[in-house]
Design an enzyme around this catalytic site. Structure first.
Site, mmCIF file in Angstrom:
data_model
loop_
_atom_site.group_PDB
_atom_site.id
_atom_site.type_symbol
_atom_site.label_atom_id
_atom_site.label_comp_id
_atom_site.label_asym_id
_atom_site.label_seq_id
_atom_site.Cartn_x
_atom_site.Cartn_y
_atom_site.Cartn_z
ATOM 1 N N ASP A 1 0.866 -0.675 -0.402
ATOM 2 C CA ASP A 1 0.519 0.106 0.194
ATOM 3 C C ASP A 1 0.484 1.101 0.257
ATOM 4 O OD1 ASP A 1 -1.864 2.560 1.267
ATOM 5 O OD2 ASP A 1 -3.467 0.482 0.715
ATOM 6 N N VAL B 1 2.421 1.055 -7.486
ATOM 7 C CA VAL B 1 2.232 0.118 -8.236
ATOM 8 C C VAL B 1 2.372 0.785 -10.081
ATOM 9 C CG1 VAL B 1 0.385 -0.991 -6.819
ATOM 10 C CG2 VAL B 1 -0.534 0.554 -8.891
ATOM 11 N N ASN C 1 -5.364 -4.378 -6.562
ATOM 12 C CA ASN C 1 -6.527 -4.146 -6.095
ATOM 13 C C ASN C 1 -6.574 -2.574 -6.395
ATOM 14 O OD1 ASN C 1 -8.558 -4.291 -4.450
ATOM 15 N ND2 ASN C 1 -6.918 -3.406 -2.567
ATOM 16 N N SER D 1 -14.874 -3.128 -12.350
ATOM 17 C CA SER D 1 -15.654 -2.621 -12.313
ATOM 18 C C SER D 1 -16.960 -1.851 -13.271
ATOM 19 C CB SER D 1 -14.717 -1.180 -12.586
ATOM 20 O OG SER D 1 -16.294 -0.059 -12.102
ATOM 21 N N TYR E 1 -12.068 6.156 -15.164
ATOM 22 C CA TYR E 1 -12.414 4.931 -14.565
ATOM 23 C C TYR E 1 -12.820 4.169 -15.057
ATOM 24 C CZ TYR E 1 -13.583 2.187 -9.762
ATOM 25 O OH TYR E 1 -13.500 1.122 -9.261
ATOM 26 N N LYS F 1 -10.652 0.739 -16.559
ATOM 27 C CA LYS F 1 -11.363 -1.031 -15.618
ATOM 28 C C LYS F 1 -11.682 -1.765 -17.275
ATOM 29 C CE LYS F 1 -11.155 -0.202 -11.130
ATOM 30 N NZ LYS F 1 -9.900 -1.263 -10.599
ATOM 31 N N ALA G 1 -18.324 -1.185 0.150
ATOM 32 C CA ALA G 1 -18.036 0.759 1.023
ATOM 33 C C ALA G 1 -16.630 0.695 1.388
ATOM 34 C CB ALA G 1 -19.150 0.834 2.122
#
Length: 302
Positions: free
Chosen positions: A38, A73, A99, A151, A164, A168, A197
């Site tokens: 992360d 990443v 992720n 997504s 986005y 995706k 969420a």
């Protein structure tokens, strides 16, 4: 039968919170050694934190084994270094869950080119970089399980998320080629479409929905898709306890005679060209051209 990840080494990117944290904790609980990657950034990709370290502490407190990694990443060298450290410590890398991601939502009219480029770089290029860093090792091991995170925006679109959605959808395309290229080396590649969420949706969903769409309800699908007996080239949606498949399909081609191969000819045949009653799911891109060739051969045979 209990699905175990004993003796497996897993990397989860963007695992400092939300979905990634849920995946990392459950992988570790089931026996995997986990690299918790992360950058610690906020959802727009800025800032840093020690989020990964906290997840490692959670895993170790529960008796599991983990290491933190703060690599980005979007920097291939940092991904290669992360994989090298995992191999040095634990002998290999068997599972990669891509992720990590950021959001910079705006209508396309108001979106700066830099915002488009950055979101595509983190989601699409970042997943490709992390996967490339693992790829040769997985081929040598003759074992690999890779998960891309797509997504509903990539599948079906969503206002204000052109960057986005493009990224995706690109990840689904990446999956469809890598599952073919990895098959002979027992590398399975799948796509997850989560509804959860997380800090990415913290001010979008109301509190009750936040509870309903807890990341823990997505983790079962994610872990199944990186398990020993996982399918390959699947697109699976998961959220709030509901799980579904999704497919990229085509219908049987419509053959137009030479005289009808005009703009007007396509317009006249549009209802047939767009008819979905003959939909099927090709296993590779070559099946599209194969369907066209088969139709031409049939037409030529009379």
């Amino acid at each position: 039968m209990t699905i175990s990840f004993q003796d497996r080494v897993a990397i989860v990117t963007g695992a400092g919170g939300g979905l990634g944290r849920a995946y990392a904790l459950e992988l570790a609980r089931r026996g995997a050694k986990v690299v918790v990657n992360d950058l610690g950034a906020s959802r727009d990709g800025t800032g840093h934190s020690d989020a990964a370290l906290k997840v490692v502490e959670e895993i170790e407190a529960a008796g599991g084994t983990a290491m933190s990694n703060g690599g980005s990443v979007s920097e291939y060298e940092q991904m290669a270094e992360m994989v090298a450290k995992a191999k040095e410590a634990w002998g290999g890398v068997h599972i990669l869950i891509n992720n990590a991601g950021i959001l910079r939502d705006k209508s396309f009219a108001k979106m700066e080119p830099a915002d488009f480029e950055l979101v595509v770089k983190v989601h699409l290029v970042g997943s490709a970089f992390a996967t490339k860093a693992c790829w040769d090792l997985m081929r040598e091991q003759n074992y690999g399980r890779i998960l891309m995170t797509a997504s509903s925006t990539g599948l079906f679109g969503n206002f204000g998320q052109a960057n986005y959605g493009a990224a995706k959808a690109g990840l689904m395309g990446l999956t469809k080629t890598l599952y073919l290229e990895g098959a002979k080396n027992n590398i399975k590649v799948n796509t997850l479409v989560p509804v959860a969420a997380t800090r990415m949706t913290a001010d979008i969903l109301p509190e009750e929905a936040f509870k309903l769409f807890a990341p823990e309800n997505v983790a079962p699908a994610a872990l199944f898709l990186v398990s020993e007996d996982a399918p390959s080239n699947a697109i699976v949606g998961a959220g709030a306890g509901a799980y579904h498949g999704a497919w990229v399909s085509m219908n049987e081609p419509t053959f137009l005679a030479p005289a009808d191969r005009t703009v007007e000819g396509v317009a006249a045949a549009w209802s047939k060209i767009a008819d979905r009653s003959s939909d099927f799911v090709p296993a590779s891109g070559s099946e599209q051209s194969g369907a066209i060739v088969a139709l031409i051969q049939k037409a030529m045979a009379g």
